[in-house]
Motif scaffolding. Structure first.
Motif, PDB file in Angstrom:
ATOM      1  N   VAL A 118      11.646  10.768  10.458  1.00 25.15           N
ATOM      2  CA  VAL A 118      10.653   9.939  11.153  1.00 25.15           C
ATOM      3  C   VAL A 118      10.280  10.551  12.506  1.00 25.15           C
ATOM      4  O   VAL A 118      11.001  11.395  13.046  1.00 25.15           O
ATOM      5  CB  VAL A 118      11.166   8.497  11.383  1.00 25.15           C
ATOM      6  N   TYR A 119       9.162  10.049  13.020  1.00 23.70           N
ATOM      7  CA  TYR A 119       8.635  10.515  14.301  1.00 23.70           C
ATOM      8  C   TYR A 119       8.559   9.304  15.229  1.00 23.70           C
ATOM      9  O   TYR A 119       7.825   8.365  14.953  1.00 23.70           O
ATOM     10  CB  TYR A 119       7.262  11.139  14.049  1.00 23.70           C
ATOM     11  N   GLY A 120       9.348   9.319  16.287  1.00 25.33           N
ATOM     12  CA  GLY A 120       9.259   8.247  17.285  1.00 25.33           C
ATOM     13  C   GLY A 120      10.554   7.451  17.394  1.00 25.33           C
ATOM     14  O   GLY A 120      11.428   7.507  16.527  1.00 25.33           O
ATOM     15  N   PHE A 121      10.647   6.708  18.471  1.00 23.17           N
ATOM     16  CA  PHE A 121      11.872   5.972  18.779  1.00 23.17           C
ATOM     17  C   PHE A 121      12.007   4.704  17.933  1.00 23.17           C
ATOM     18  O   PHE A 121      13.035   4.480  17.296  1.00 23.17           O
ATOM     19  CB  PHE A 121      11.904   5.622  20.267  1.00 23.17           C
ATOM     20  N   ALA A 122      10.946   3.866  17.965  1.00 25.32           N
ATOM     21  CA  ALA A 122      11.015   2.620  17.191  1.00 25.32           C
ATOM     22  C   ALA A 122      11.192   2.923  15.700  1.00 25.32           C
ATOM     23  O   ALA A 122      12.020   2.276  15.037  1.00 25.32           O
ATOM     24  CB  ALA A 122       9.765   1.782  17.449  1.00 25.32           C
ATOM     25  N   PRO A 123      10.466   3.923  15.136  1.00 25.29           N
ATOM     26  CA  PRO A 123      10.694   4.241  13.726  1.00 25.29           C
ATOM     27  C   PRO A 123      12.135   4.692  13.445  1.00 25.29           C
ATOM     28  O   PRO A 123      12.659   4.458  12.357  1.00 25.29           O
ATOM     29  CB  PRO A 123       9.702   5.379  13.461  1.00 25.29           C
ATOM     30  N   ALA A 124      12.785   5.315  14.418  1.00 18.13           N
ATOM     31  CA  ALA A 124      14.178   5.741  14.218  1.00 18.13           C
ATOM     32  C   ALA A 124      15.073   4.516  14.011  1.00 18.13           C
ATOM     33  O   ALA A 124      15.932   4.490  13.118  1.00 18.13           O
ATOM     34  CB  ALA A 124      14.651   6.560  15.412  1.00 18.13           C
ATOM     35  N   VAL A 125      14.854   3.508  14.845  1.00 16.14           N
ATOM     36  CA  VAL A 125      15.675   2.291  14.727  1.00 16.14           C
ATOM     37  C   VAL A 125      15.388   1.620  13.386  1.00 16.14           C
ATOM     38  O   VAL A 125      16.319   1.204  12.673  1.00 16.14           O
ATOM     39  CB  VAL A 125      15.378   1.336  15.915  1.00 16.14           C
TER      40      VAL A 125
ATOM     41  N   GLY B 267       2.301   0.669  23.139  1.00 12.75           N
ATOM     42  CA  GLY B 267       2.146   1.821  22.243  1.00 12.75           C
ATOM     43  C   GLY B 267       2.145   1.409  20.772  1.00 12.75           C
ATOM     44  O   GLY B 267       2.524   0.285  20.423  1.00 12.75           O
ATOM     45  N   SER B 268       1.721   2.342  19.926  1.00 11.46           N
ATOM     46  CA  SER B 268       1.738   2.082  18.491  1.00 11.46           C
ATOM     47  C   SER B 268       2.148   3.358  17.771  1.00 11.46           C
ATOM     48  O   SER B 268       2.229   4.423  18.385  1.00 11.46           O
ATOM     49  CB  SER B 268       0.347   1.627  18.023  1.00 11.46           C
ATOM     50  N   GLY B 269       2.427   3.234  16.477  1.00  9.41           N
ATOM     51  CA  GLY B 269       2.845   4.394  15.697  1.00  9.41           C
ATOM     52  C   GLY B 269       4.108   5.011  16.276  1.00  9.41           C
ATOM     53  O   GLY B 269       5.049   4.305  16.647  1.00  9.41           O
ATOM     54  N   ALA B 270       4.108   6.332  16.395  1.00  9.84           N
ATOM     55  CA  ALA B 270       5.293   7.030  16.905  1.00  9.84           C
ATOM     56  C   ALA B 270       5.551   6.690  18.368  1.00  9.84           C
ATOM     57  O   ALA B 270       6.662   6.835  18.867  1.00  9.84           O
ATOM     58  CB  ALA B 270       5.104   8.536  16.762  1.00  9.84           C
ATOM     59  N   ARG B 271       4.537   6.229  19.050  1.00 10.88           N
ATOM     60  CA  ARG B 271       4.693   5.954  20.483  1.00 10.88           C
ATOM     61  C   ARG B 271       5.018   4.498  20.752  1.00 10.88           C
ATOM     62  O   ARG B 271       4.948   4.048  21.886  1.00 10.88           O
ATOM     63  CB  ARG B 271       3.434   6.381  21.230  1.00 10.88           C
ATOM     64  N   ARG B 272       5.344   3.745  19.705  1.00  5.60           N
ATOM     65  CA  ARG B 272       5.661   2.335  19.913  1.00  5.60           C
ATOM     66  C   ARG B 272       6.908   2.215  20.790  1.00  5.60           C
ATOM     67  O   ARG B 272       7.921   2.844  20.534  1.00  5.60           O
ATOM     68  CB  ARG B 272       5.899   1.642  18.565  1.00  5.60           C
ATOM     69  N   GLY B 273       6.783   1.422  21.826  1.00 13.09           N
ATOM     70  CA  GLY B 273       7.921   1.175  22.711  1.00 13.09           C
ATOM     71  C   GLY B 273       8.242   2.333  23.629  1.00 13.09           C
ATOM     72  O   GLY B 273       9.314   2.380  24.232  1.00 13.09           O
ATOM     73  N   THR B 274       7.330   3.276  23.744  1.00 15.31           N
ATOM     74  CA  THR B 274       7.607   4.403  24.640  1.00 15.31           C
ATOM     75  C   THR B 274       6.350   4.720  25.444  1.00 15.31           C
ATOM     76  O   THR B 274       5.399   3.963  25.417  1.00 15.31           O
ATOM     77  CB  THR B 274       8.085   5.630  23.821  1.00 15.31           C
ATOM     78  N   GLY B 275       6.375   5.802  26.180  1.00 11.70           N
ATOM     79  CA  GLY B 275       5.200   6.190  26.964  1.00 11.70           C
ATOM     80  C   GLY B 275       5.359   5.863  28.429  1.00 11.70           C
ATOM     81  O   GLY B 275       6.394   5.329  28.883  1.00 11.70           O
ATOM     82  N   GLY B 276       4.301   6.185  29.163  1.00  6.71           N
ATOM     83  CA  GLY B 276       4.332   6.078  30.620  1.00  6.71           C
ATOM     84  C   GLY B 276       4.609   4.684  31.127  1.00  6.71           C
ATOM     85  O   GLY B 276       5.329   4.498  32.119  1.00  6.71           O
ATOM     86  N   HIS B 277       4.080   3.665  30.449  1.00  6.88           N
ATOM     87  CA  HIS B 277       4.287   2.294  30.920  1.00  6.88           C
ATOM     88  C   HIS B 277       5.776   1.931  30.918  1.00  6.88           C
ATOM     89  O   HIS B 277       6.286   1.340  31.863  1.00  6.88           O
ATOM     90  CB  HIS B 277       3.547   1.301  30.024  1.00  6.88           C
ATOM     91  N   GLY B 293      10.534  -5.754  25.362  1.00  9.16           N
ATOM     92  CA  GLY B 293       9.895  -5.591  24.057  1.00  9.16           C
ATOM     93  C   GLY B 293       9.039  -6.788  23.682  1.00  9.16           C
ATOM     94  O   GLY B 293       8.829  -7.699  24.475  1.00  9.16           O
ATOM     95  N   PRO B 294       8.532  -6.780  22.422  1.00 10.62           N
ATOM     96  CA  PRO B 294       7.645  -7.864  21.990  1.00 10.62           C
ATOM     97  C   PRO B 294       8.386  -9.192  21.812  1.00 10.62           C
ATOM     98  O   PRO B 294       9.615  -9.220  21.712  1.00 10.62           O
ATOM     99  CB  PRO B 294       7.115  -7.374  20.640  1.00 10.62           C
TER     100      PRO B 294
END
Lengths: 703, 420
Positions: A118-125, B267-277, B293-294
């Motif tokens: 997977v790609y990304g943090f939330a997808p890892a969890v 964020g969404s997709g791979a960037r969900r829960g991450t990024g500059g914010h 989180g949500p």
């Protein structure tokens, strides 16, 4: 137990890594981390986290990787790392933490066929939670499928000619000057078809770069370009060559040739009516001409030595002349309204550091109604305001859509305002003056760095009523660079000090302050803090009570290679002084006034400044000013010597040290100088004084 | 959409909703089953196996080309999507949406199609059904298409592909819904020939999102400020708010130990829960800031009940309304605004007794608003709080949607398809 492998190719957001790790550990996963993290601080942070294992991936150097997309580069370099392969074999979940790590995880997932990838943090969890539900275990096998092996094999065959060329230009051969010279032979020979000459030139340049002979690589590209008649190909080769030099942090010796090639191409494309290409090439020529390595990240700039000569080349371009043609305005600016408050639009592009006091004053002024517009606060406006290429294209007649969009976005502001005050003469100034302002008065303020950029050359000053500078020497330089400022359409020009509230700086000094030199702001090469170290050394040779206090964030070594070089040298010289307690690094602060209570002498060691706010605030605090005669302006009609009182400004570190010693001959002497400096600063630069100039600028004499 | 479907069902319609699979929503900003549980059981839901490929996070679904250069692959995906319909993210769904709508109509002939955007690609499905079966349709545009609500400018001209689609689709639509008056005015001015069909249907708030009780503010243990919503504003604005929060905590004793809890999707997709914010929020931890989180739909009311004041951060200007503003007002708490001074939300918030006013996005002004909100949190009278709730009352989503659906039905005088 589910094994999770994190793979990253750059510094990840560590707080998110920590948060995700907590979640995964709470799910009972065993998480290992393999990555390429350039930042030492981030690596240390990572090592404090609760990973089962961490590992810095071993990078093999693979020459052909240079040409590939970054994702493939990462994989080619780390694929033989045995730690990575072993952990990937055991993993139940493979996680790419950034885009460039995706391909590595994709390749690992081809070998470990049962792991989730997977790609990304939330997808890892999510993947770990799902695996806990479904319970599929890794197979333990770690072999790529036959289809992938076959595909890689076919690809290797297709690459064979390139591979052969790489073999005969291998690093050991190209490291020798004989190899370099031999390979340049076919490039020199006349009559070689362009279709052959250019690929050879590129390959030899690549090989020389790879062998570390970067100067040779640049020369090879220039040599190839010299034998090519196609103007686009010639410009492209030269631009690549010059950019390579800039990346190395040096001012390119072939800069003029490259700029001329791009300008010629821009002129040609304009004559063909291909305005987009004309604007792009013109912009590229300007980018090379005003590159930060040449003007911002060094201690000299070719621009200040002979400004007229420096800009002659770009101003000779027909395309540039079109861009610079004044378009004027249909109506003059209306006088300030007599029957209602003046509507004042204060605007900037993100940086409002020097607008704050102006906003507050006129917000509360009964004769003024203020609106504030940060063009960066709205995505579309931000994009339009920064599109200098489209400004150029529009002025050539080839971008009506841009003109319409700009009109739609900016006209309501112009319709509302009686006066627009745009801070910073940068990209938004070029966009703003693309519009006829109607009868709205336009004022632009140019601080200092803008004079070293392309933007003043693209501002249509025939649509500007007033141009404000923060110092005479900046006005002199800008006027000598920009023909419109010397012509009949030139705006009125004023020198107004920055708006600074200096009242809060008058605080009592600590007992040791008179032996403490201070330098506020060291974040740019132009501040030349090495000069301050030299002053300190000379003082400490005579009296080791002297110390230097550095206030402000460190230089960003990533700004450019030139910046990195300076930063490295500075850090090397600084380290023993810090260890000896002779230099204190106070770092960034919101409380400069508080830090200044420890500082008895305030330094300005820069090679160039507009007005040097840090020095002025220091003087207001009662720190005795010691100012280097800023070399960019030294000896000219206006300079640091005309901006500051007699005696503050000196030529050399030795003279600066002498001034400190003379002032400090006794505590009373230092106190006298301290009081005089504070009095001068408060009575000259404080907002209570300077605001009257702004009243006159905005409201005229009558109010 | 959920409330719209429920209202149609409540008014006796046989409703079918065409949407995408849960897994596909999960890719976006996640799935909240507590929200879908509130769909009226009489509503039939058809879930299409469509996914936003650009948000894919399962690397096993990636081709080698995509894995090697994800950004380039997404660029080419967008170009491909644009070939089908002028919407780079969703254009590729056109065929599947059209087929699905025709299929549903074949099995259960429809009297009315209501399409809610985004995606605008669903307009193509409405058009196809109109062309093939003459099924009347209405368009719920929410923020509008030809208006860029963030930049407050026209998003595209009439003589563009999007412009031609919009004109064509609105030319035969029986009704067009938008969320606020400025957007409605935009459409009425752009298409004067069917200005009478443009209606404002505000987002409103769900009654069950409003807290039933509130905790007594306790400055001793620290006031709690909250933000709830999707973070779509730029990092620079968040930084200004956090700087203002720090300033306010330093100067106002009531805020000295206050906390600022940030909840919602980032964020969404791979960037969900991450990024500059997220980085900015974590960096402000020492100032009592946290990111949690949500929040599940079912927990929204309890979340508001736990807070003493709300922070309303939003991009855009006079065309932009967020659904959150109604929910915020219904929470009956002091509200600090961090948005453009002429923001459309101001029209809604005006008159709310616990709102600290629209002061733009200046750090100092926001800091002052935090201070004022802190005082309101502890000093507001019961009458003020009651007036705040009364102010919000008219924006109950159920009421708004019931009226909108009723009007649509009445206008059409459609009786066919009703089950009662």
């Amino acid at each position: 137990m589910i094994d999770v492998l994190f793979v990253c190719s750059k510094t990840p957001p560590m707080s998110v890594v920590a948060d995700t790790l907590d979640k995964l550990n709470a799910e009972g996963a065993r998480v290992v981390f393999g990555g390429l993290i350039p930042s030492r601080a981030a690596r240390e942070h990572r090592d404090e986290l609760d990973f089962a294992e961490t590992h810095d991936l071993v990078q093999a150097k693979v020459r052909r990787a240079v040409q590939l997309p970054r994702g493939e580069q990462v994989w080619l370099r780390v694929r033989s790392d045995s730690w990575l392969r072993e952990r990937a074999r055991k993993a139940g979940v493979l996680v790419a933490l950034d885009e460039q790590a995706v391909y590595t995880v994709w390749q690992l997932a081809q070998r470990n066929r049962t792991a989730k990838a997977v790609y990304g943090f939330a997808p890892a969890v999510n993947a770990v939670r799902e695996l806990k539900r479904t319970g599929v275990a890794p197979s333990g096998s770690f072999r790529p499928p036959l289809s992938l092996v076959a595909r890689d094999g076919a690809r290797a065959v297709r690459r064979l000619p390139d591979a052969t060329a790489r073999l005969v230009t291998a690093r050991p051969i190209m490291r020798r000057s004989l190899g370099e010279r031999l390979w340049r032979l076919p490039l020199r020979v006349p009559g070689v078809p362009t279709g052959l000459r250019v690929p050879i030139g590129r390959r030899v340049a690549e090989a020389l770069n790879w062998a570390g002979r970067r100067g040779g690589a640049t020369y090879t590209l220039v040599l190839t370009a010299s034998k090519v008649s196609d103007p686009a190909l010639k410009a492209e080769l030269l631009e690549t060559a010059v950019n390579q030099d800039y990346q190395r942090g040096i001012v390119p010796p072939h800069l003029d040739t490259a700029v001329q090639a791009l300008l010629d191409l821009a002129d040609l494309r304009q004559s063909e009516g291909r305005y987009e290409e004309a604007a792009r090439n013109l912009r590229n020529a300007l980018l090379l001409t005003f590159h930060r390595v040449a003007h911002i990240d060094g201690l000299t700039s070719p621009l200040t030595a002979d400004p007229g000569r420096f800009v002659k080349r770009i101003h000779s371009s027909r395309a540039m002349q079109t861009v610079m043609t004044p378009r004027g305005r249909l109506r003059p600016a209306a006088p300030p309204p007599a029957d209602r408050p003046l509507r004042l639009l204060l605007t900037t592009n993100e940086n409002a550091n020097f607008l704050r006091h102006i906003i507050h004053r006129y917000d509360a002024h009964p004769d003024v109604e203020v609106r504030y517009l940060d063009v960066a606060s709205e995505e579309v406006l931000k994009k339009v305001s920064r599109s200098d290429q489209r400004v150029m294209q529009e002025r050539m007649g080839g971008d009506d859509a841009y003109a319409a969009q700009l009109e739609q976005l900016m006209r309501p502001h112009l319709d509302w305002a009686d006066t627009v005050f745009l801070d910073w003469c940068a990209a938004p100034a070029t966009a703003l003056t693309n519009l006829d302002p109607g009868d709205t008065r336009i004022i632009i303020r140019l601080h200092s760095y803008e004079a070293f950029t392309r933007f003043p050359h693209m501002v249509d000053f025939s649509r500007v009523d007033d141009l404000v500078f923060v110092a005479d020497h900046v006005q002199d330089l800008t006027t000598s660079l920009v023909p419109q400022l010397r012509g009949p359409h030139a705006p009125r020009m004023h020198v107004l000090h920055n708006a600074m509230d200096l009242g809060g700086f008058a605080r009592e000094k600590t007992p040791d302050a008179r032996f403490n030199l201070g330098l506020v702001g060291i974040g740019q090469v132009a501040k030349d803090p090495l000069w301050a170290l030299e002053v300190l050394r000379r003082l400490r040779e005579r009296d080791d009570r002297y110390r230097l206090l550095l206030v402000g964030g460190d230089m960003n070594p990533r700004a450019s290679r030139a910046s990195k070089k300076y930063s490295k040298q500075f850090e090397e010289e600084l380290e023993p002084l810090v260890e000896a307690g002779a230099v204190l690094r106070l770092g960034p602060t919101d409380d400069v006034a508080g830090k200044l209570t420890d500082i008895g002498f305030i330094l300005s060691t820069s090679v160039r400044e507009g007005c040097h706010v840090g020095l002025m605030e220091g003087a207001a605090s009662g720190a005795v000013p010691v100012v280097r005669d800023w070399p960019f302006y030294a000896g000219k009609a206006h300079s640091a010597r005309t901006l500051y009182p007699e005696g503050w400004v000196l030529d050399t570190p030795e003279a600066a040290a002498q001034r400190v010693l003379q002032v400090n001959v006794s505590e009373e002497s230092w106190l006298d100088h301290s009081r005089l400096a504070a009095k001068y600063a408060q009575s000259t630069w404080d907002w209570s004084v300077v605001s009257a100039d702004f009243d006159r600028l905005f409201l005229g004499e009558q109010r | 959409m959920r409330e719209t479907a429920n209202q149609f069902a409540a008014q006796g319609w046989d409703v079918t909703v065409v949407t995408i699979e849960d897994e596909s929503w999960e890719l976006d900003s996640g799935v909240d089953h507590t929200l879908s549980e509130q769909v009226d059981p009489r509503v039939e839901v058809v879930k299409l196996p469509l996914r936003r490929a650009d948000l894919e996070t399962d690397i096993r679904r990636f081709s080698e080309r995509r894995a090697a250069d994800p950004a380039a692959w997404i660029r080419s995906l967008r170009e491909r999507n644009l070939e089908a319909f002028p919407e780079p993210t969703f254009g590729g769904w056109r065929g599947a949406l059209e087929e699905a709508v025709l299929r549903v109509h074949q099995s259960k002939p429809a009297d009315l199609l209501l399409t809610s955007c985004v995606p605008y690609t669903s307009l193509a499905a409405a058009w196809r059904l109109w062309e093939e079966a003459r099924v009347p349709y209405a368009v719920d545009f929410r923020d509008g298409w030809s208006i860029d609500v963030l930049g407050a400018a026209e998003a595209f001209g009439r003589d563009t592909e999007e412009g031609r689609w919009e004109e064509r689709i609105l030319g035969s639509a029986i009704s067009l819904w938008v969320v606020n008056d400025p957007i409605a005015e935009h459409y009425r001015a752009r298409y004067p020939e069917f200005a009478h069909r443009v209606h404002v249907v505000r987002n409103g708030y769900d009654a069950d999102s409003a807290p039933q009780s509130r905790r007594a503010p306790d400055p001793e243990s620290g006031l709690v400020f909250g933000y709830l919503g999707t973070a779509t504003f730029p990092g620079g604005l968040l930084q200004t708010v956090l700087d203002a929060w720090r300033d306010a905590r330093q100067r106002e004793p009531l805020l000295a130990n206050a906390r600022f809890e940030f909840r919602g999707h980032i964020g969404s997709g791979a960037r969900r829960g991450t990024g500059g914010h997220v980085e900015l929020l974590w960096a402000a931890e020492a100032d009592g800031v946290s990111y949690g989180g949500p929040v599940l739909k079912a927990d929204v009311a309890d979340t508001y009940a736990w807070w003493d004041a709300l922070v309303y951060i939003l991009i855009g200007g006079r065309y932009m309304t967020s659904g959150k503003v109604y929910e915020y007002m219904a929470a009956g708490l002091p509200i600090v605004s961090a948005h453009a001074a002429d923001h459309e939300s101001v029209n809604v918030l005006k008159g709310h007794p616990l709102w600290t006013g629209s002061r733009g996005v200046d750090r100092e002004a926001i800091a002052e608003a935090f201070v004022q909100a802190a005082h309101l949190a502890v000093e507001a009278t019961d009458d003020q709080r009651a007036a705040a709730l009364a102010h919000a009352e008219r924006f109950r989503r159920e009421t708004i949607m019931a009226a909108a659906v009723q009007r649509l039905a009445a206008d059409l005088q459609l009786e066919k398809g009703r089950t009662r």
